[in-house]
Structure formats: C-alpha cells, structure tokens
Enzyme design. Structure first.
Site, PDB file in Angstrom:
ATOM      1  CG  LEU A   1      -2.028  -1.050   1.258  1.00 36.74           C
ATOM      2  CD1 LEU A   1      -2.800  -0.971   2.566  1.00 36.74           C
ATOM      3  CD2 LEU A   1      -2.981  -0.877   0.073  1.00 36.74           C
ATOM      4  N   GLY A   2       1.994   1.198   0.641  1.00 40.38           N
ATOM      5  CA  GLY A   2       2.862   2.372   0.690  1.00 40.38           C
ATOM      6  C   GLY A   2       4.099   2.093   1.502  1.00 40.38           C
TER       7      GLY A   2
ATOM      8  CG  ASP B   1       4.008  13.244  12.346  1.00 40.09           C
ATOM      9  OD1 ASP B   1       4.258  14.342  11.802  1.00 40.09           O
ATOM     10  OD2 ASP B   1       4.359  12.156  11.865  1.00 40.09           O
TER      11      ASP B   1
ATOM     12  CG  MET C   1      11.099   5.638  10.619  1.00 37.11           C
ATOM     13  SD  MET C   1      10.792   6.420  12.208  1.00 37.11           S
ATOM     14  CE  MET C   1      11.096   5.048  13.337  1.00 37.11           C
TER      15      MET C   1
END
Length: 502
Positions: free
Chosen positions: A23-24, A140, A28
């Site tokens: 998916l991606g 984040d 990290m």
C-alpha cells in the site's frame, strides 16, 4: 506514504495475513494489504523493515504507536486488530484498512475544496480533543496522516492515523532537551522543536492549523525552505503569511483565526482543537445581510467594451474548454449608459440657485460579457454597503451562456473579497472543469505569472451550476448560473463560456 517502485523482499504471509500488495512505504515502515482467511478480514499491515528491526529506539517508537492507538477507542482513529513479531524480529501491526486516499493526495489532485477542508479539520479536531482527554498528544498531525474513505451512508469518512510520534502527557514534562524529533517539520509546533516547554494538546492545535493552511491554499505556512533546520527556524522565529495572500477569496476573519492558531506561544493559541475548527467555520460562514441603507442617487454608470484574454487553465480529459489554450479571446462588450439621476427640474430649492456646481465623481464602468441582448440587463439598488454598482442580467445568448447573472463593483478590495466569501459559503464547492482549483486564482494568457482574480465553481442551493469570478483591478465580481442538464454537462458548458468571455 507513497507507493514504492518495487519491494523485492515482500513476504508471503505475516501474522496469519496473506500479503496481497504494497500500500505504501515510509521512512520507518512498509504497509501491506493483507487478507486473513480465518477472520475473513482485510487489514493494513504496518511492518518495521528488517534493516531497522535491531534499532532499540525505532522499535520502541513502533511499539508505542501500537499501544497508543489501541487505547484510543474512537471511530475516527484507525482500529488495531493485532500486533506481533515475525521469526526474524520484524514488528508488525494489523490495522483497519481504510480504502480511499489521504488529505495530502486530495490537495495534489485539486480535489480539496474549502468546504471539504472545513469538514476534515472539524472531524480531526474532534479526534484530537478526545486523545488529549485521554492524555495523548499526537505530535505529527499533517495531511498525509489523514485518511479519507467512505462511510456506509455515502458520506466521507475521516480517520487520523500514525500515532508513532505521540507522547503521553504525564511524561512530556520530563522530556530531555535535544531529544529525537520525529514529527514532520512543515507542521511542527515551535515548542516541539525547541523542547523548552512541556508539550500539551495546543501543539496539535498548531499542527492542525498548519494542515488547514495546506488544505486551503495548497502551500505549507513556511514554504521555500530546503533544509529541516531552515524549516524549524521558520516555525520558531517567523510569522506565517496571512492565509488570504495565497487564497484571495478568504475573508479577513479567517486570517485572524489561523494567525491565532499559529501563535508561537501555546498560551496565545486556541485552548482546544475544537475551538479552532469552530472559529474557522464561523469565519467562512455567511454573515447576516446588513440592513439596507437609505436610498441615494447612484453615480452615473457606463458600460464600455474592454478586451479580455482567456485564462490559463490546466488541460485534462474532463475539460470541455473550447479553442486552444494559446488563443487570447477579445471580449466585445455591450455599451450601455445607465442614467439614473433625475433632471434639475426635480430639485426644489429654498434659496437662489448656486453660481457654481460641485462636480460629480467620475462614473464607474462595469463590463458585461458578450451575448446579452439590449434590455436584458438592468441596474439595481445595492443592498450591501460594500457594493457600489450592481446589475442583474437575464439569459445570455452565446453558446453555453448562463440563464442569469449578477455583475457588481465593490467599493474596495476588502468588500470585494467579503462578497465573494458570502457567495462561496452559500453554495456547494466543486472542482472547476479542467481540474481548475476552486476557489483559486485565474490568469490571462498574455500575463500568466500574475493572477487577475479568483475563480469559483459550485452548485447553488437550487441545484443550478454556478461560476463566480473576480477581476481584482476593477473590484469586479460576477456570479452566473446555468440550468442543470440530464447529461451533467451544464457546468462544463458554463465554464467553456466563461473561458471565452472572462
């Protein structure tokens, strides 16, 4: 995360999930789509790569993400199904798979409208306030961590992901100065960067404001910095530009809201994310129409022809724009003199006639697009103090022309943007044909580097396709509507008309 070109070490199975595809991939972790045959369940599997599996700090952050996310039972937080470790030491988290896109991708695709941006930050604000009550600061918040899917009722589902940088409020006061900073610098609060003060939920308010800035303008608050150090310094030392500098349609009230949310000191910001989202919503809501002012004799108005060039636009398969993008179209306008004031015989004088007259102010000119027959456009009495001249028109006879239109001249630039903001707030925003940003700047082919005004495409409350645009040098605003068609081409036709008449 972005789709990598290839992942040669893609496993066949993790934690009982059969890996379907990637998916991606981020710096990290790698995220796979997996199917669990026993549970009958698709999941997004976030896996710590083998190269990082031996790093204690990275492992601790990865484990913290799973623990933190699992403790937040909220419908707008991605659900955790399971966690574990492979035989070769790779940590993994099986999470709810949200089919769709991200807010960042929507911005890049030109599909993030102001109304949609408000919906996104409002729901993310609800998640953040819930997390803060649970003692968790996300740290984040950014568009790529906001997932956009679909609910069972067809409405957009908004999910906040990636709590890998989250901190627990009880431990933030003990954070060591100069510790590892994992949040994305483009959206990071100053106190997170400096480490000089304890972090609380107001750091997320700052990041949410940066996110809103990006969703609405297409830019981060501090663009142009090529290094993390320069970007960090900008957050700590520089003031963000007013949002209206990049989104001219934005009212002054929205500038104030975003400025407060981006304050350098946490105590100067909104106390909660919900307060910020509510203030942004109020700033973009239509204001009550002011009471009409006593009738006054308007200035003499003339309508004269003026050449216009077609705007620069991006070409896409969906575009219905006629003619080549390199052809400048000269607009022939209708010449009409509107004589509104009465004759001298209508004036009753209590004394002798004055020997001198005070010269009237020079007449304002309003430009009408070609295609209006004589008598179809009539001047009106402005009910808004910020509007100097207004004209209402019936059907335009040119191909694709509107069924109705309102053309006005504002008294100043602020009044022009305020009137446009009210138009935007009362319609459903859509992306303009040709994938043009809406609202967004438009330009002339002869001067593509200089925006001439703002273009907005929408659907009016009665379902009619609508286009509004400003020509800022003349403080000119036009709002035109068309009739819906069964094939859905009305907006495309209206846009093609605008492109050749703007």
């Amino acid at each position: 995360m972005s789709e990598p070109e290839s992942v040669p070490d893609r496993p066949e199975e993790i934690g009982g999930y059969r890996i379907d595809r990637v998916l991606g991939r981020g710096g990290m972790s790698v995220v796979y789509l997996g199917w669990h045959p026993t549970f009958g369940q698709w999941a997004a599997l976030k896996v710590l790569p083998q190269a990082l599996a031996g790093n204690p700090a990275v492992r601790a952050r990865f484990e913290q993400e799973g623990e933190t996310t699992a403790r937040l039972a909220h419908p707008n937080v991605v659900a955790i199904y399971a966690r574990g470790e492979t035989q070769d030491g790779q940590l993994w988290i099986a999470m709810q798979y949200v089919e769709g896109t991200t807010a960042e991708a929507a911005v890049q695709d030109g599909a993030m409208t102001p109304a949609r941006a408000l919906g996104v930050i409002s729901e993310v604000a609800e998640v953040l306030d819930y997390a803060h009550r649970c003692g968790v600061v996300h740290q984040d918040v950014k568009p790529s961590n906001i997932l956009l899917g679909e609910r069972s009722d067809g409405r957009e589902r908004i999910v906040l992901a990636d709590f890998g940088a989250a901190v627990i409020l009880s431990t933030t006061a003990e954070r060591e100065p100069g510790g590892a900073l994992v949040a994305s610098f483009a959206y990071t609060a100053p106190e997170v960067i400096t480490g000089e003060t304890a972090i609380d939920g107001r750091a997320d308010v700052y990041s949410l404001a940066c996110t809103f800035f990006r969703l609405v303008t297409g830019s981060v608050p501090f663009p142009g910095h090529s290094t993390a150090a320069a970007m960090a310094n900008a957050h700590v030392e520089q003031a963000a530009p007013p949002i209206s500098e990049l989104a001219p349609w934005a009212p002054a009230a929205l500038d104030e809201v975003v400025s407060k949310a981006l304050a350098k000191r946490p105590e100067d910001r909104y106390a909660t994310a919900g307060e910020f989202a509510a203030a942004a919503t109020r700033a973009l809501s239509p204001s009550p129409r002011p009471s009409p002012t006593p009738p006054t004799l308007p200035p003499r108005v003339s309508v004269t022809p003026a050449p216009f060039s077609s705007p620069v636009r991006r070409v896409s398969r969906r575009s219905m724009i006629v003619a080549g993008a390199a052809v400048a179209v000269l607009l022939a306008a209708v010449l009409v003199w509107l004589t509104v004031s009465g004759s001298d015989d209508d004036v009753v004088a209590a004394g002798p006639a004055p020997t001198t007259r005070t010269s009237a102010p020079p007449p304002r000119k309003i430009v009408l697009p070609n295609g209006y027959l004589p008598g179809v456009c009539t001047p009106g009495e402005p009910t808004d103090p910020g509007t100097e001249v207004i004209m209402s028109c019936g059907p335009n006879q040119d191909p694709g022309g509107p069924i109705s239109g309102t053309y006005s001249l504002a008294r100043d630039a602020s009044a022009l943007q305020a009137t446009l903001a009210r138009v935007i707030a009362t319609a459903t925003t859509v992306v303009c044909p040709g994938n043009m940003q809406s609202p967004g700047p438009w330009r002339r082919l002869a001067d593509p580097a200089t925006p001439k005004g703002t273009l907005f495409c929408g659907i009016a409350a009665d379902g009619r396709p609508l286009i509004a645009w400003t020509f800022d040098p003349d403080r000119f605003l036009a709002v035109v509507e068309s009739v819906p068609t069964p094939d859905g081409a009305a907006l495309n036709n209206l846009y093609a008309w605008w492109a050749s008449h703007s």
